[in-house]
Design a protein around this motif. Structure first.
Motif, PDB file in Angstrom:
ATOM      1  N   GLU A  89      -4.217   1.575  -6.572  1.00  0.00           N
ATOM      2  CA  GLU A  89      -3.877   2.717  -7.267  1.00  0.00           C
ATOM      3  C   GLU A  89      -5.144   3.655  -7.447  1.00  0.00           C
ATOM      4  O   GLU A  89      -4.865   4.581  -7.414  1.00  0.00           O
ATOM      5  CB  GLU A  89      -3.381   2.470  -8.751  1.00  0.00           C
ATOM      6  N   ASP A  98      -7.178   0.102   0.469  1.00  0.00           N
ATOM      7  CA  ASP A  98      -6.031   0.559   1.162  1.00  0.00           C
ATOM      8  C   ASP A  98      -4.909  -0.208   0.872  1.00  0.00           C
ATOM      9  O   ASP A  98      -3.995   0.310   0.752  1.00  0.00           O
ATOM     10  CB  ASP A  98      -6.521   0.766   2.465  1.00  0.00           C
ATOM     11  N   TYR A  99      -5.086  -1.471   1.044  1.00  0.00           N
ATOM     12  CA  TYR A  99      -3.852  -2.351   1.174  1.00  0.00           C
ATOM     13  C   TYR A  99      -4.250  -3.598   0.194  1.00  0.00           C
ATOM     14  O   TYR A  99      -5.422  -4.227   0.218  1.00  0.00           O
ATOM     15  CB  TYR A  99      -3.805  -3.033   2.327  1.00  0.00           C
ATOM     16  N   VAL A 102       4.653  -4.422  -8.253  1.00  0.00           N
ATOM     17  CA  VAL A 102       5.056  -2.994  -8.051  1.00  0.00           C
ATOM     18  C   VAL A 102       6.069  -2.831  -9.123  1.00  0.00           C
ATOM     19  O   VAL A 102       6.096  -1.525  -9.521  1.00  0.00           O
ATOM     20  CB  VAL A 102       5.567  -2.893  -6.467  1.00  0.00           C
ATOM     21  N   ILE A 114       4.702  -2.856   2.863  1.00  0.00           N
ATOM     22  CA  ILE A 114       4.401  -1.923   4.305  1.00  0.00           C
ATOM     23  C   ILE A 114       3.976  -2.778   5.438  1.00  0.00           C
ATOM     24  O   ILE A 114       2.988  -3.848   5.245  1.00  0.00           O
ATOM     25  CB  ILE A 114       3.469  -1.036   4.158  1.00  0.00           C
ATOM     26  N   SER A 138       4.338   4.685  -9.151  1.00  0.00           N
ATOM     27  CA  SER A 138       3.357   4.324  -8.095  1.00  0.00           C
ATOM     28  C   SER A 138       4.240   4.589  -6.766  1.00  0.00           C
ATOM     29  O   SER A 138       5.532   4.119  -6.585  1.00  0.00           O
ATOM     30  CB  SER A 138       2.954   2.942  -8.408  1.00  0.00           C
ATOM     31  N   ASP A 139       3.604   4.719  -5.724  1.00  0.00           N
ATOM     32  CA  ASP A 139       4.061   5.047  -4.560  1.00  0.00           C
ATOM     33  C   ASP A 139       3.715   3.717  -3.680  1.00  0.00           C
ATOM     34  O   ASP A 139       4.200   3.609  -2.414  1.00  0.00           O
ATOM     35  CB  ASP A 139       3.544   6.118  -3.360  1.00  0.00           C
ATOM     36  N   ILE A 140       3.244   2.939  -4.087  1.00  0.00           N
ATOM     37  CA  ILE A 140       2.960   1.567  -3.654  1.00  0.00           C
ATOM     38  C   ILE A 140       4.239   0.693  -3.317  1.00  0.00           C
ATOM     39  O   ILE A 140       5.030   0.706  -4.176  1.00  0.00           O
ATOM     40  CB  ILE A 140       1.980   0.571  -4.639  1.00  0.00           C
ATOM     41  N   LYS A 141       4.083   0.025  -2.269  1.00  0.00           N
ATOM     42  CA  LYS A 141       5.385  -0.690  -1.642  1.00  0.00           C
ATOM     43  C   LYS A 141       4.872  -1.693  -0.629  1.00  0.00           C
ATOM     44  O   LYS A 141       3.930  -1.633   0.097  1.00  0.00           O
ATOM     45  CB  LYS A 141       6.564   0.308  -1.197  1.00  0.00           C
ATOM     46  N   GLY A 148       0.713  -1.068   0.061  1.00  0.00           N
ATOM     47  CA  GLY A 148      -0.019  -0.032  -0.192  1.00  0.00           C
ATOM     48  C   GLY A 148       0.894   1.154  -0.039  1.00  0.00           C
ATOM     49  O   GLY A 148       1.992   1.054  -0.264  1.00  0.00           O
ATOM     50  N   THR A 149       0.111   2.378   0.595  1.00  0.00           N
ATOM     51  CA  THR A 149       1.018   3.713   0.238  1.00  0.00           C
ATOM     52  C   THR A 149       1.084   4.201   1.692  1.00  0.00           C
ATOM     53  O   THR A 149       2.056   5.011   1.923  1.00  0.00           O
ATOM     54  CB  THR A 149       0.389   4.668  -0.239  1.00  0.00           C
ATOM     55  N   THR A 150       0.357   3.587   2.572  1.00  0.00           N
ATOM     56  CA  THR A 150       0.299   4.359   4.220  1.00  0.00           C
ATOM     57  C   THR A 150       0.786   3.323   5.076  1.00  0.00           C
ATOM     58  O   THR A 150       0.346   2.115   5.182  1.00  0.00           O
ATOM     59  CB  THR A 150      -1.096   4.595   4.693  1.00  0.00           C
TER      60      THR A 150
END
Length: 187
Positions: free
Chosen positions: A120, A125-126, A138, A149, A144-147, A69-71
C-alpha cells in the motif's frame, strides 16, 4: 479465527480431544513439537524442508502461493528486479524465492498486515503469500487496488504436522480428516 482453527476444533471434537491452540512463529511451532510441548502443528507444507521432521497428515487443501499487487504480470521472469514482500519463515522462501534467486529484492515481515502495508505504501511491488491469507488481507482493505495478480508461483499442499513419536495420533488425525471429507465438513 479462520479455516485452520475451525477445522482443528472440528477434528478434535470428532476425535474426542480438547485442543489448546497457540499462535506463534513457524520456527517456534516446530521447536514446540520437537521438545514435546506440542503434539501437532497446523499449516505444515506437505513437501517443505521446514516440515521434514514431522509426520504429515492427509493434505487438507492446496493453498498455492501467489503474488498480490496492483500491476498485472504474466510470467515469473517479470518478478526479477521487483521489490517483493513475504511473511518471515514462510515455506515460499525455501520453495520458491531462494531457488529462483529472488531473495535479493525480498523483504521479510513479521506479520501479514506489515506485508500488505508495504504494498500500500509503495515500499514493495508485490506480496508473495498463500492465496487464502492474501484474500483475507485484501478483504480488510476495502479501498485498495491490491489483488491477486499473475500465475500460481508455488503449489503448497497444507496438512497437519504431527510429532514423529506419535504415529497413533497421525492415524487418528487422518481418520478424522477422512470423516470430515465424507460428510462435507472439510469442503
Amino acid at each position: 479465527s479462520g479455516h485452520d482453527v475451525e477445522l482443528i476444533y472440528e477434528l478434535a471434537d470428532n476425535m474426542g480431544y480438547n485442543v489448546d491452540l497457540s499462535l506463534m512463529p513457524w520456527g517456534e511451532a516446530l521447536a514446540s513439537v520437537e521438545n514435546h510441548s506440542a503434539d501437532l502443528v497446523l499449516t505444515a507444507a506437505y513437501s517443505s524442508g521446514e516440515s521434514s521432521g514431522l509426520l504429515h497428515s492427509i493434505p487438507l487443501v492446496n493453498d498455492q502461493f501467489v503474488a498480490f499487487g496492483t500491476t498485472p504480470y504474466t510470467q515469473i521472469g517479470e518478478l526479477y528486479g521487483k521489490r517483493l514482500a513475504v511473511l518471515e519463515g514462510t515455506g515460499c522462501i525455501s520453495g520458491f524465492l531462494k531457488p529462483y534467486r529472488l531473495m535479493e529484492n525480498t523483504t521479510e515481515y513479521a506479520s501479514i498486515s506489515e506485508v500488505f502495508a508495504s504494498i500500500e505504501d509503495g515500499e514493495c511491488d508485490y506480496a508473495i503469500v498463500r492465496y487464502s491469507v492474501g484474500r483475507r488481507a485484501v478483504a480488510s482493505l476495502p479501498d485498495s487496488d491490491i489483488k491477486a495478480i499473475g500465475p500460481t508461483l508455488l503449489n503448497n499442499y497444507v496438512c497437519i504436522g504431527v510429532d514423529p513419536n506419535q504415529s497413533e495420533l497421525l492415524d487418528e488425525v487422518n481418520n478424522a480428516i477422512i470423516s470430515a471429507s465424507l460428510d462435507g465438513t472439510l469442503s
